[in-house]
Design an enzyme around this catalytic site. Sequence first.
Site, PDB file in Angstrom:
ATOM      1  N   CYS A 153      59.913  34.450  38.507  1.00 54.51           N
ATOM      2  CA  CYS A 153      59.398  35.587  37.730  1.00 54.51           C
ATOM      3  C   CYS A 153      60.504  36.550  37.299  1.00 54.51           C
ATOM      4  O   CYS A 153      60.291  37.387  36.424  1.00 54.51           O
ATOM      5  CB  CYS A 153      58.323  36.323  38.523  1.00 54.51           C
ATOM      6  N   HIS A 195      57.573  43.597  35.826  1.00 55.12           N
ATOM      7  CA  HIS A 195      56.882  42.301  35.894  1.00 55.12           C
ATOM      8  C   HIS A 195      55.426  42.534  36.286  1.00 55.12           C
ATOM      9  O   HIS A 195      55.133  43.272  37.228  1.00 55.12           O
ATOM     10  CB  HIS A 195      57.587  41.425  36.938  1.00 55.12           C
ATOM     11  N   ASN A 239      49.547  37.087  35.955  1.00 55.83           N
ATOM     12  CA  ASN A 239      50.976  36.907  36.239  1.00 55.83           C
ATOM     13  C   ASN A 239      51.482  35.676  35.483  1.00 55.83           C
ATOM     14  O   ASN A 239      51.137  34.549  35.819  1.00 55.83           O
ATOM     15  CB  ASN A 239      51.173  36.739  37.751  1.00 55.83           C
TER      16      ASN A 239
HETATM   17  C1  LIG Z   1      47.623  38.016  46.833  1.00 57.08           C
HETATM   18  C2  LIG Z   1      47.138  39.442  47.043  1.00 57.08           C
HETATM   19  C3  LIG Z   1      46.405  39.921  45.800  1.00 57.08           C
HETATM   20  C4  LIG Z   1      46.179  39.443  48.207  1.00 57.08           C
HETATM   21  O1  LIG Z   1      45.757  40.766  48.438  1.00 57.08           O
HETATM   22  P1  LIG Z   1      45.759  41.338  49.911  1.00 57.08           P
HETATM   23  O2  LIG Z   1      45.206  42.690  49.822  1.00 57.08           O
HETATM   24  O3  LIG Z   1      47.154  41.185  50.469  1.00 57.08           O
HETATM   25  O4  LIG Z   1      44.752  40.373  50.609  1.00 57.08           O
HETATM   26  P2  LIG Z   1      44.980  39.436  51.880  1.00 57.08           P
HETATM   27  O5  LIG Z   1      45.932  38.333  51.514  1.00 57.08           O
HETATM   28  O6  LIG Z   1      45.332  40.322  53.046  1.00 57.08           O
HETATM   29  O7  LIG Z   1      43.575  38.840  52.037  1.00 57.08           O
HETATM   30  C5  LIG Z   1      42.485  39.657  52.391  1.00 57.08           C
HETATM   31  C6  LIG Z   1      41.260  38.788  52.440  1.00 57.08           C
HETATM   32  O8  LIG Z   1      40.904  38.416  51.100  1.00 57.08           O
HETATM   33  C7  LIG Z   1      40.754  37.007  51.022  1.00 57.08           C
HETATM   34  N1  LIG Z   1      41.079  36.550  49.692  1.00 57.08           N
HETATM   35  C8  LIG Z   1      42.252  36.078  49.225  1.00 57.08           C
HETATM   36  N2  LIG Z   1      42.116  35.738  47.938  1.00 57.08           N
HETATM   37  C9  LIG Z   1      40.846  36.019  47.587  1.00 57.08           C
HETATM   38  C10 LIG Z   1      40.122  35.895  46.402  1.00 57.08           C
HETATM   39  N3  LIG Z   1      40.688  35.420  45.274  1.00 57.08           N
HETATM   40  N4  LIG Z   1      38.846  36.296  46.382  1.00 57.08           N
HETATM   41  C11 LIG Z   1      38.267  36.779  47.482  1.00 57.08           C
HETATM   42  N5  LIG Z   1      38.896  36.914  48.642  1.00 57.08           N
HETATM   43  C12 LIG Z   1      40.180  36.538  48.697  1.00 57.08           C
HETATM   44  C13 LIG Z   1      41.683  36.463  52.077  1.00 57.08           C
HETATM   45  O9  LIG Z   1      41.304  35.176  52.447  1.00 57.08           O
HETATM   46  C14 LIG Z   1      41.508  37.455  53.187  1.00 57.08           C
HETATM   47  O10 LIG Z   1      40.313  37.163  53.863  1.00 57.08           O
HETATM   48  P3  LIG Z   1      40.256  37.261  55.465  1.00 57.08           P
HETATM   49  O11 LIG Z   1      40.532  38.692  55.768  1.00 57.08           O
HETATM   50  O12 LIG Z   1      38.862  36.817  55.744  1.00 57.08           O
HETATM   51  O13 LIG Z   1      41.324  36.325  55.948  1.00 57.08           O
HETATM   52  C15 LIG Z   1      48.326  40.387  47.364  1.00 57.08           C
HETATM   53  O14 LIG Z   1      48.841  40.099  48.635  1.00 57.08           O
HETATM   54  C16 LIG Z   1      49.425  40.261  46.367  1.00 57.08           C
HETATM   55  O15 LIG Z   1      49.256  40.549  45.198  1.00 57.08           O
HETATM   56  N6  LIG Z   1      50.630  39.875  46.812  1.00 57.08           N
HETATM   57  C17 LIG Z   1      51.725  39.686  45.926  1.00 57.08           C
HETATM   58  C18 LIG Z   1      51.574  38.390  45.229  1.00 57.08           C
HETATM   59  C19 LIG Z   1      52.437  38.284  44.047  1.00 57.08           C
HETATM   60  O16 LIG Z   1      52.609  39.210  43.296  1.00 57.08           O
HETATM   61  N7  LIG Z   1      52.991  37.084  43.844  1.00 57.08           N
HETATM   62  C20 LIG Z   1      53.788  36.778  42.747  1.00 57.08           C
HETATM   63  C21 LIG Z   1      55.083  37.485  42.804  1.00 57.08           C
HETATM   64  S1  LIG Z   1      56.015  37.108  41.393  1.00 57.08           S
END
Ligand SMILES: CC(C)(COP(=O)(O)OP(=O)(O)OC[C@H]1O[C@@H](n2cnc3c(N)ncnc32)[C@H](O)[C@@H]1OP(=O)(O)O)[C@@H](O)C(=O)NCCC(=O)NCCS
Length: 322
Positions: free
Chosen positions: A112, A249, A279
């Site tokens: 990215c 980004h 993204n």
């Molecule tokens: C991926 C992201 C949105 C997840 O959000 P978060 O607040 O960290 O959520 P978590 O990973 O802690 O998950 C919380 C819960 O939601 C659930 N969950 C994950 N994806 C889900 C979805 N699409 N829909 C519903 N629930 C979801 C998880 O399983 C977890 O459930 P649990 O508590 O029962 O285990 C966030 O971590 C993020 O944006 N990270 C950066 C990713 C990124 O930018 N990557 C590319 C970089 S270039």
Amino acid sequence: MIHTKILGTGSYVPNNIVTNQDLEKLVDTNDEWIQSRTGIVNRRVTQGENTSDLAYKAAVKALEDARITAQDIDLIVVATVTGDFPFPAVAQLLQGRLGCNIITAFDVNAACTGFIYALNVADKMIQSGAYHKALVVGAETLTKYTDFEDRNTCVLFADAAGAMVLGTSDEPHIEKILTYAKGDLEGLLSMEGYPLKVDFKTPDQKRPFIKMQGTEVFKFATTVLPEVVETLLKETNHSVDELSLIVAHQANRRIIDKSARVLKIPIEKMFMNIDQYGNTSAASVPLAIDEAIRTKRLKRGDLFITAAFGGGLTWGGAMIRY
Ligand SMILES: CC(C)(COP(=O)(O)OP(=O)(O)OC[C@H]1O[C@@H](n2cnc3c(N)ncnc32)[C@H](O)[C@@H]1OP(=O)(O)O)[C@@H](O)C(=O)NCCC(=O)NCCS
């Protein structure tokens, strides 16, 4: 001294819109979760067009905007992790399809952060005096490597391309570019390639998909994004008040919100189009810059920072006077 300037920009997204409701039918997710956790409402998913097709359409618009022809270009650098083939590179496909002269054309892979890396390479090649007009593209079809059975990743990634034409200038327009990598964190966000075969009879492996430790990547992003903005401001002797916009980004609206809070920058100065495109990896930054220009959020003479982070792990940013 030779300086580098943006002569024109362009972008292209596939027509096919995939909504959060569409994804509700594929995995256990819902519109409310996706919007509140990521800011994403829609994303574009390619149908039949590969990375070089998206790159070509964005490049044609950037050349038109710069009012030059493909034959004026002497360098093409494409940032992508989703090229049509392992080889030839997207840059080479683009050179052939645009009808450019026989020139230098290659891809860079910094996930990215790829567009910032490509910009850095092209900027330095122009500053060397060896090249005069560069086409720099970020193009991705991430959805071909997205597991649409994995709710942790499939709601995030999408397809797009953005392009920029660079030329020479007596004045410093691209004032500073910083690019970094920390490969020991590679396991937080990666896509496995095909493993080495034990012998030639080893059966074909399951196709690889993007893997991510979301929470760790979130922490990384909200640390390095403010850091790179602060370093750019310090190293170019500019203040936040002089900036018209920060084009970060587009990975997650909450990453941008948090960075704005850390930097004490009004949220209005943070460009956002993640709601419509998700993204798009290396395409995200040039797509956002092009949209900021088209919607007059960025005008000639404006000072802005663009910054990105991603797989590698990599990160970087640039201070640019448009
Ligand atoms: C991926 C992201 C949105 C997840 O959000 P978060 O607040 O960290 O959520 P978590 O990973 O802690 O998950 C919380 C819960 O939601 C659930 N969950 C994950 N994806 C889900 C979805 N699409 N829909 C519903 N629930 C979801 C998880 O399983 C977890 O459930 P649990 O508590 O029962 O285990 C966030 O971590 C993020 O944006 N990270 C950066 C990713 C990124 O930018 N990557 C590319 C970089 S270039």
